[in-house]
Design an enzyme around this catalytic site. Structure first.
Site, PDB file in Angstrom:
ATOM      1  N   HIS A 165      -1.657  11.668 -26.753  1.00 11.89           N
ATOM      2  CA  HIS A 165      -1.492  12.934 -26.366  1.00 11.89           C
ATOM      3  C   HIS A 165      -1.383  13.410 -24.776  1.00 11.89           C
ATOM      4  O   HIS A 165      -2.164  12.706 -24.068  1.00 11.89           O
ATOM      5  CB  HIS A 165      -2.913  13.692 -26.767  1.00 11.89           C
ATOM      6  N   CYS A 207       3.563  15.211 -26.438  1.00  6.61           N
ATOM      7  CA  CYS A 207       3.786  16.648 -25.931  1.00  6.61           C
ATOM      8  C   CYS A 207       4.061  16.704 -24.830  1.00  6.61           C
ATOM      9  O   CYS A 207       3.454  16.271 -23.844  1.00  6.61           O
ATOM     10  CB  CYS A 207       2.570  17.601 -26.188  1.00  6.61           C
TER      11      CYS A 207
END
Lengths: 393, 495
Positions: A165, A207
């Site tokens: 992440h 991301c």
């Protein structure tokens, strides 16, 4: 496994001559081959550092991503001794895994990427920012085993793959710390200063992944990311049997692309850049090649993902006299007196137990604290008057 | 700047002095040459030549029948310090050197040259020989390869083993077909007889450790092609790069040491793929049946003869001819280090070093290259360490790191001084110490700086902490200042 080599195509012949590097007779295409030689990478070995930074069962897909890249890289020839695999959590033996000892990367459990010969070098809580940076820069405590070290030299091509992440400018490790893009860029610069790589390919699937390669400034780095700043990388497919998403989209399509590569293939980086268009990936993959000296057109996928070695035919021999009797070495091996082995005293325990606590020297408060207290006291007495002093003392 | 000094003695035997010699023997002369690697780095080479005529003993030695005997007789009369060279000039018509050969390079540090007619021809020949025996511009450039701008150096020049404090050599026997062949190799004996002399000579350069292993059912990754004409199996040159990888996974590169590993593999092909030959790019079988990969090691294919009768009982017992195998492996070891004899002009005759594996001057060649490489590495490491410390102000330097840095600087300075005096051995030892100290300082685990504070993070953390506290303090300060000013004004008013 390594397939039979294709026939002598034109490209194959060029690769032959380059890979041999012999100063043989000049063939018809000799000059062109020499020119092509300058476009080829000068590396002699390949390394891969594959990092999965997320923990917990619902981040199954990150572990599957990393293991898929690991599998491709091993299939194309990089041995385990040259791969540093860091997995932050154990999915295969997780109590929530309905199929223990497997990690699947396709729906319907088609492909198990956790086979018999997976060698994880940094596992579970050992995957920290500090350890990752230590691996990259080489500033490792001397007790670290060889499998946990990146022993690359100036002729190594390194593939670094990170997933987890992330956000704008950082990547989250283990849900408790982050590595910023500046730190990563500095680590690469430290590697370049010590010539720990010849060329580096950095792939990140998180991301806003493109933010991680914005700050690189060392030469010979090529970077790919799964999404631009402001975009999220999405996961690919959930599996109803296992109950979590199995892979991320970008890595899924990269894997499909890599399955068609074999050790002798001539596919170049431009094809890898096209891998996941927006229609399939929803996010826009990005890449950065301005720091790289060669044209991506001339960079083979196997330059980073595989391990194709330069080879030369041995034409010389040393002539040895076979009638040599025993050899007396000029430096006879010293016979070390062998004592029976004892348990080594690692800490002087007796000394430590009976030690008096060390007197820490008292230092007067310095600088900022002193100034702050002085200010507070002065303000108090000025505001309320000096007459309060006698109540204090 | 680094200056490489080579002391050379040029000894003229009677009848070989060129007519146009300007000064009477003996005299000294110095020749300097600059090798520039890039815009800022250059290495000066300085040949300090002493020209003299032969002594009686040397004349007697030169009267031998062949060049080899002369060389052996001259050896005890020479200066044998590392890095120095002695050139004996014989008359143009001398029969000591065979026909067509103008230079004979012995296995120690001397050479025999023909006079060559004029002084200029002699000088040119001398320059050629000294370059072959010590260092050339390209060998220095290869040692400093990371400073050479990209594109100027061919990729091949970077293939030699980097200078390191030690190397691990692993000999592996690969037997993919134990049902057909029981292979016996006396590796310990072979290492003691053939490999130890070479490693002994190289022990000056680095520490070597040797181990060996036997791997069963280890196959090559490539299927060889059957060739009807020669009724043998062929491995073509362009499939060779793919051979190494599947095997490497099984080799188990040593877990214990951190030194570079050199793997030498002996492959005994399966019964069904025998005999197996390696083809070079022209399609001809290679005489040594071996190939090597830079910085990795070498592989040799050892063919077992077919049994005399087809009913011979399997498995066949195979006794490996270790001398033949070691000839190839030692040659590959030399090539991995960069000691090749191929680029020598045809009029040179190089004496074979025999069981020692390498001549003294080849050892010097390695030492020159490694010393220069070590000095360059140390200066790069220390410079980058200094830059790192400049950039990150709050790294704490431990005392031992600091002392390693000081030691590295002192050692590298002494290495440069020794090089400029011509003491190669001392310079090499100093450069090795410098590399050890600088690497220890640079890779010290305590130098990892993890905390990166961007400015906006600093504001974001400290403002919510200090702003509420600061508001009453600042307001009170303002009140104090106003009161003091009023107080100062009042006395004047009251008057």
């Amino acid at each position: 496994m390594a397939a039979a080599v294709p026939g002598a195509t034109r490209a194959g012949a060029a690769a032959v001559l380059l890979l041999l590097g012999c100063c043989g007779p000049v063939l018809a295409g000799g000059l062109q081959d020499q020119a092509e030689q300058f476009f080829r990478s000068g590396h002699t070995n390949n390394w891969a550092v594959l990092v999965c930074t997320s923990r917990f069962w619902f981040n199954y897909r990150h572990v599957a991503n990393t293991l898929s890249v690991y599998r491709s890289v091993k299939r194309l020839g990089i041995p385990d001794s040259h791969i540093v695999l860091m997995l932050a959590d154990d999915m295969a033996c997780n109590p929530r895994n309905p199929k223990p000892a497997t990690v699947f990367s396709h729906k319907n459990m088609e492909l198990n990427v956790y086979g018999d010969d997976v060698e994880v070098d940094y596992r579970s809580y050992e995957v920290t920012v500090e350890n990752f940076l230590r691996v990259l820069t080489g500033r490792i405590p001397p007790s670290t085993p060889r499998s946990k070290r990146l022993l690359s030299d100036d002729r190594s091509n390194i593939l670094i793959y990170m997933t987890g992440h992330g956000g704008n400018g950082f990547l989250k490790f283990q849900d408790s710390e982050e590595i910023t893009n500046v730190e990563l860029a500095d680590a690469f610069e430290q590697m370049w200063q010590k010539r720990r790589y010849n060329e580096l390919l950095f792939i990140i699937d998180t991301c806003q992944g493109a933010s991680m390669y914005e700050r690189f400034y060392s030469p010979n780095i090529m970077a790919l990311a799964s999404s631009q700043v402001g975009e999220d990388s999405l996961s690919h497919q959930p599996d109803l049997g296992i109950g979590v998403h199995l892979m991320d989209r970008y890595t899924f399509y990269v894997l499909e692309f890599l399955e068609e590569i074999h050790p002798a293939s001539q596919t170049n980086m431009n094809d890898l850049f096209q891998v996941c268009p927006k229609s399939l990936c929803v996010s826009t993959p990005g890449h950065r090649t301005d720091l790289f000296q060669r044209d991506p057109q001339n960079v083979l996928i196997t330059d980073f993902f595989g391990s194709v070695r330069k080879v030369e035919i041995t034409t010389e021999t040393v002539s040895l006299d076979q009638d040599v009797a025993g050899f007396e070495s000029k430096f006879p091996e010293e016979e070390l007196a062998t004592e029976p082995l004892k348990y080594a005293e690692q800490l002087p325990v007796a000394q430590i137990i009976h030690q008096k606590p060390k007197q820490k020297d008292w230092h007067p408060p310095g600088g900022f604290i002193l100034g702050l207290w002085a200010l507070i006291i002065m303000v108090f007495f000025k505001t309320y008057g000096i007459k309060h002093m006698k109540h204090v003392f | 700047q680094v200056q490489l000094v080579v002391p050379i003695a040029v000894v003229f035997s009677p009848g070989s002095v060129p007519g146009d010699l300007l000064r009477p023997l003996p005299f000294r002369d110095v020749q300097e040459m600059e090798i520039s690697v890039n815009l800022r780095t250059s290495v000066t080479s300085r040949y300090e030549m002493l020209y003299r005529s032969t002594t009686g003993q040397e004349e007697a030695a030169l009267a031998a029948a062949t060049a080899r005997e002369a060389d052996a007789a001259l050896h005890p009369l020479q200066d044998t310090t590392l890095g120095s060279l002695t050139m004996y000039v014989v008359p143009e018509t001398s029969s000591l050197l065979p026909q067509g050969i103008n230079v004979y390079v012995g296995k120690h540090r001397s050479a025999l040259l023909r006079a060559g007619g004029s002084l200029a021809a002699l000088q040119a020949r001398l320059r050629e020989v000294t370059q072959v025996m010590s260092f050339t511009a390209s060998s220095i450039a290869a040692a400093l390869s990371d400073r050479v701008p990209n594109g100027q150096l061919s990729p091949d020049a970077r293939r030699y083993l980097k200078s390191s404090l030690g190397y691990e050599i692993t000999f592996s026997l690969l037997n993919p077909d134990p049902k057909s062949h029981t292979v016996d190799w006396d590796i310990e004996g072979a290492v003691n007889r053939y490999v130890k002399p070479v490693l002994d000579k190289l022990s000056l350069v680095a520490n070597f450790s040797v181990d060996s292993q036997i791997l069963y059912y280890a196959v090559l990754g490539v299927t060889p092609r059957y060739d009807k004409e020669s009724s043998s199996f062929l491995l073509s040159a362009h499939s060779l790069p793919h051979v190494i990888n599947p095997v490497e996974a099984r080799l188990g590169s040593s877990a214990a040491s951190l030194y570079p590993v050199l793997n030498f593999l002996l492959y005994v092909p399966e019964r069904s793929h025998s005999p197996l030959y390696i083809q070079d790019k022209d399609g001809a079988p290679v005489s040594t049946n071996a190939f090597h990969s830079p910085r990795w090691g070498g592989i040799m294919v050892y063919n077992v003869e077919a049994p005399a009768s087809p009913q011979a009982s399997l498995p066949l017992h195979v006794d490996v001819d270790m001398a033949r195998v070691m000839e190839v492996f030692l040659a590959q070891l030399r090539l991995l280090f960069g000691l090749s004899r191929e680029e020598v002009p045809p009029e040179f005759l190089l004496e074979s070093p025999g069981n020692e594996g390498l001549a003294d001057w080849e050892l010097d060649h390695l030492l020159w290259a490694h010393t220069v490489e070590n000095i360059a590495t140390v200066s790069t490491t220390l410079t980058s360490l200094a830059q790192l410390l400049d950039k990150i102000g709050n790294i704490v330097i431990k005392d031992d790191v600091a002392s390693e840095v000081y030691r590295a600087v002192a050692s590298v300075q002494s290495a440069v001084t020794e090089l400029s005096l011509g003491h190669l051995h001392a310079a090499f030892q100093a450069s090795k110490e410098a590399v050890t100290s600088s690497e220890r300082a640079f890779f010290d685990p305590s130098l990892l700086h993890l905390l990166y504070f961007p400015d906006d993070q600093k504001f974001a953390i400290y403002i919510p902490l200090f702003l509420p506290m600061a508001v009453p303090i600042l307001l009170s300060l303002a009140k104090i200042v106003r009161e003091t000013r009023q107080h100062k004004k009042e006395p004047t008013k009251m008057d």
